[in-house]
Design a protein around this motif. Structure first.
Motif, PDB file in Angstrom:
ATOM      1  N   GLY A 129       5.463  10.464  20.204  1.00 17.03           N
ATOM      2  CA  GLY A 129       6.084   9.154  20.026  1.00 17.03           C
ATOM      3  C   GLY A 129       6.444   8.916  18.580  1.00 17.03           C
ATOM      4  N   GLU A 130       5.562   8.200  17.879  1.00 16.30           N
ATOM      5  CA  GLU A 130       5.854   7.883  16.483  1.00 16.30           C
ATOM      6  C   GLU A 130       5.832   9.125  15.595  1.00 16.30           C
ATOM      7  OE1 GLU A 130       2.556   6.104  14.147  1.00 16.30           O
ATOM      8  OE2 GLU A 130       1.610   5.786  16.100  1.00 16.30           O
ATOM      9  N   GLY A 131       5.207  10.188  16.074  1.00 14.32           N
ATOM     10  CA  GLY A 131       5.229  11.425  15.306  1.00 14.32           C
ATOM     11  C   GLY A 131       6.623  12.018  15.213  1.00 14.32           C
ATOM     12  N   PHE A 132       7.448  11.738  16.206  1.00 11.81           N
ATOM     13  CA  PHE A 132       8.795  12.317  16.197  1.00 11.81           C
ATOM     14  C   PHE A 132       9.840  11.323  15.710  1.00 11.81           C
ATOM     15  CE2 PHE A 132       9.357  16.612  17.978  1.00 11.81           C
ATOM     16  CZ  PHE A 132       8.023  16.952  18.037  1.00 11.81           C
ATOM     17  N   ILE A 141      15.612   3.506  12.132  1.00 12.29           N
ATOM     18  CA  ILE A 141      15.016   4.637  12.858  1.00 12.29           C
ATOM     19  C   ILE A 141      15.013   5.869  11.956  1.00 12.29           C
ATOM     20  CG2 ILE A 141      15.350   6.221  14.801  1.00 12.29           C
ATOM     21  CD1 ILE A 141      16.429   3.809  16.365  1.00 12.29           C
ATOM     22  N   VAL A 142      13.831   6.433  11.757  1.00  9.07           N
ATOM     23  CA  VAL A 142      13.735   7.621  10.904  1.00  9.07           C
ATOM     24  C   VAL A 142      12.906   8.707  11.596  1.00  9.07           C
ATOM     25  CG1 VAL A 142      14.005   6.486   8.671  1.00  9.07           C
ATOM     26  CG2 VAL A 142      11.748   6.632   9.727  1.00  9.07           C
ATOM     27  N   VAL A 143      12.899   9.878  10.983  1.00  7.76           N
ATOM     28  CA  VAL A 143      12.132  11.019  11.475  1.00  7.76           C
ATOM     29  C   VAL A 143      10.636  10.750  11.297  1.00  7.76           C
ATOM     30  CG1 VAL A 143      11.603  13.427  10.963  1.00  7.76           C
ATOM     31  CG2 VAL A 143      13.967  12.661  11.015  1.00  7.76           C
ATOM     32  N   GLY A 144       9.840  11.016  12.340  1.00  7.74           N
ATOM     33  CA  GLY A 144       8.402  10.806  12.249  1.00  7.74           C
ATOM     34  C   GLY A 144       7.702  11.928  11.510  1.00  7.74           C
ATOM     35  N   GLU A 145       6.399  11.741  11.267  1.00  4.60           N
ATOM     36  CA  GLU A 145       5.690  12.684  10.389  1.00  4.60           C
ATOM     37  C   GLU A 145       5.561  14.081  10.985  1.00  4.60           C
ATOM     38  OE1 GLU A 145       1.799  11.194   9.559  1.00  4.60           O
ATOM     39  OE2 GLU A 145       1.282  10.900  11.673  1.00  4.60           O
TER      40      GLU A 145
END
Lengths: 410, 297
Positions: A129-132, A141-145
């Motif tokens: 989810g938020e990792g991606f 909206i940006v790239v997750g960790e």
């Protein structure tokens, strides 16, 4: 050579192989290096070897086959042999196989020093989810960790493996073709970093690439080029280079999409330096195994150096190249020490490895950070480790498929 | 000029070009070591000068003394720890892998193929997957270090030499290498040994190991260097300075001597020197060992 002799040799070899290679054949589907391990240099020899060489080799093969077939039937003593493998087996089961299941179990928990709460697939939800995909402070909206770490890892692998292969091939070929005296000394020089590479040796690179006093910047200045911040620079190297030449083009790109950061480039340079010697030595062995009459024959036919390289050396070394690509790729995906050594004190953030601004945070370092330096995220780290495991497994299988298409036993 | 002479000249030229490029490349590869050695004699002022000096203006061998006495424990202590870890770990590993390799090569027993497959399969498991569970296993090892039967209560094997050494003792690839080596020993030796009343263990000990010494040596040197250069695992499973190896200590030195590159380089030299000496002593054997490990197995 006598034909009956040959047939006998083959049947001997078949007997000698016994049931083991059948099992190994199944395993070959899984393991990329195994065909090479089993057939090894046979592919280099191929059938091009001269008559006497072939006879000799056949004889040794037969001898070995007969000896093996005798040995095979020697003992049928039930569980006797198990005692010999027991120590190795216990350790491998406890520290290699069990961890796969245990890792899965840990990844289902919120885990700190010990288990805190069972959260099912919570860690995986967070990972995918938020990792991606996530939102930044301005709600964009940006790239997750995790995805970011994955992209950094891919940059690292792509930056490291192809240059290592290309450089080592060229250097090994020059060592083989152009050098008679001093080959051993040169080989030694190129091999030294491979065995000494460690935290201790990486230290000197932080000095050489120091932005204030480093010798690399002194050289750049001497050449009239602008000094760089190297390990402290999170800006993509491609953007920096374009800035030198004052051409536009990449400014609007987000940094993560514009290639490896300057800091990651230094890490890549160090990694290539550290791993080059291994590939050179392997290539050199492969080159030495090409029968010399092959060269002579090609020369007689008027082949020049380039044709020799393209038509004989490169095709014959193809299995070795593939082997090196696989080994180097797997090593690069798992690399931890170079990044830890070079980026821990890069002067930004909290002195954690992976900086500046996480642009050298490859997946192994990401796992280490969540496991060792963050609280309550051991389970999350385990989930990411599992993702890495499956990526490597998938990669291995794909590479095997490519490998499987090229023939080994010609 | 005849074509063969032209060809000869061209070959001479390309050989000379190869030499120039190779030597230039080798100098570039060796440069960090040279920089390390020269830098280890520079004082803090000189090592922070820009543009840097190549040859030290004044020599400061006291850097080595300072590196040796560096906190939190002396470098000698860390070198000793590393030696203990590398020597015991390597010895046990060679022993365990020899036994296993011998059984897979020479003995016939139920389940051999399956077990061998199992051993080979471990080469595909990446370190990152085993890292966390192995840490937990070490920490919660039942009945040791104050732990109860279920691994609760104490710290298990955490912060012991056993914790550093134990998980790496088997090494599937070494088992494979040794098995291959044992399989090349001619069968006649076994027949002769049997006549002399040799059992299968005596045969391994008296005949097999001397005959496969090069492979054993390769495995041992690989094991030693790997343990000497290892960082991540010892860092994670230890806390006491009386256990931690030199590479972990180097991470403190990096912080301790942040800008004192002379002392930092002196420490690097002291840590790397044993490996370089070891390598130079047996380099020919070692390189051929790397090749056979990579290609033939």
């Amino acid at each position: 050579m006598n034909k009956r002799y040959l047939i006998r040799a083959r049947s001997c070899a078949r007997v000698a192989r016994g049931p083991l290679p059948r099992a190994l054949n199944k395993f070959r589907v899984l393991h990329p290096c195994l065909p090479l391990l089993l057939h090894g240099q046979g592919s280099v020899h191929g059938d091009q070897a001269s008559g006497s060489q072939r006879d000799q080799r056949m004889e040794t093969t037969i001898r070995a086959a007969i000896a093996r077939s005798r040995r095979e039937v020697r003992r049928t003593s039930g569980w006797g042999g198990v005692i010999y493998i027991l120590p190795a087996l216990i350790i491998l089961i406890l520290f290699e196989f069990w961890p796969i299941f245990f890792n899965l179990w840990i990844s289902l928990w919120r885990w700190d020093v010990g288990p805190v709460a069972f959260i099912g697939f919570g860690n995986y939800q967070r990972l995918f989810g938020e990792g991606f995909v996530t939102r930044d402070y301005a709600d964009r909206i940006v790239v997750g960790e995790v995805l970011e770490s994955l992209i950094v890892t891919v940059y690292y692998v792509l930056g490291r493996v192809p240059p290592t292969i290309a450089l080592s091939f060229v250097l090994a070929y020059m060592l083989f073709q152009g050098v008679r005296r001093g080959r051993a000394a040169l080989r030694l020089a190129y091999f030294l970093p491979y065995i000494t590479s460690s935290i201790a040796v990486a230290m000197v690179f932080t000095w050489i690439f120091n932005p204030r006093i480093g010798v690399v910047n002194a050289v750049l200045e001497g050449l009239g080029l602008p000094p760089q911040k190297w390990l402290q620079d999170p800006i993509p190297a491609a953007k920096r280079v374009l800035q030198w030449f004052q051409v536009g083009g990449l400014e609007s790109w987000p940094d993560i999409a514009a290639g490896p950061s300057m800091a990651l480039v230094v890490v890549i340079v160090y990694s290539i330096w550290a791993s080059l010697g291994y590939s050179i030595v392997i290539y050199l062995a492969g080159l030495t195994n090409i029968p010399s009459d092959l060269y002579e024959a090609a020369r007689m036919d008027g082949a020049d150096g380039w044709a020799l390289l393209r038509l004989i050396v490169w095709p014959l070394l193809k299995p070795i190249t593939l082997f090196l690509v696989i080994v180097n790729t797997i090593n690069a995906f798992q690399a931890f020490d170079p990044i830890f050594a070079l980026t821990r004190n890069s002067g930004m953030g909290r002195g954690e490895a992976g900086g500046p601004l996480d642009t050298t945070l490859t997946m192994p370092v990401f796992i280490f950070r969540n496991f060792y330096e963050r609280s309550n995220s051991v389970g999350y780290a385990a989930a990411v480790a599992f993702l890495l495991f499956f990526i490597l497994l998938g990669l291995t299988i794909v590479q095997f498929r490519i490998l499987g298409r090229t023939s080994y036993d010609q | 000029m005849s074509p063969s002479l032209a060809q000869y000249n061209r070959r001479q030229f390309s050989s000379a070009l190869s030499y120039v490029l190779l030597i230039a490349g080798a100098l570039l590869v060796i440069f960090p070591f040279i920089w390390m050695l020269l830098g280890s004699f520079k004082n803090i002022e000189e090592s922070n000068r820009f543009p840097p000096t190549i040859w030290p203006e004044s020599w400061h061998p006291e850097n080595y003394a300072q590196a040796w006495n560096a906190p939190p424990s002396t470098l000698g202590r860390y070198l000793l720890n590393s030696t203990v870890i590398a020597v015991t770990g390597t010895t046990l590993q060679v022993l365990i892998c020899t036994l296993a390799g011998y059984a897979f090569a020479m003995l016939r027993f139920r389940g051999r193929e399956v077990l061998f497959l199992l051993v080979l399969a471990t080469t595909m498991i990446p370190n990152e997957v085993t890292l966390i569970p192995n840490f937990v296993t070490i920490r919660r090892f039942p009945l040791l270090g104050g732990n109860d039967l279920f691994g609760a209560g104490g710290s298990g094997l955490y912060d012991t030499y056993i914790a550093i050494v134990l998980p790496g003792l088997a090494g599937a690839f070494n088992v494979f290498l040794l098995r291959q080596a044992f399989m090349t020993v001619p069968h006649e030796y076994w027949e002769a040994a049997q006549i002399d009343g040799c059992g299968s263990f005596g045969y391994l000990w008296r005949v097999m190991t001397p005959l496969t010494l090069p492979t054993l040596l390769t495995v041992a040197v690989f094991g030693f260097i790997g343990r000497w250069n290892g960082l991540l695992w010892p860092l994670i499973v230890t806390r006491s300075e009386s256990l931690r190896p030199v590479q972990v200590a180097m991470t403190y030195y990096q912080t301790e001597f942040l800008t004192d590159y002379g002392t930092l380089m002196a420490a690097s030299i002291l840590v790397t020197l044993p490996i370089i000496v070891l390598f130079l002593l047996i380099q020919r054997q070692f390189i051929s060992g790397v090749v056979s490990a990579g290609l033939k197995g």
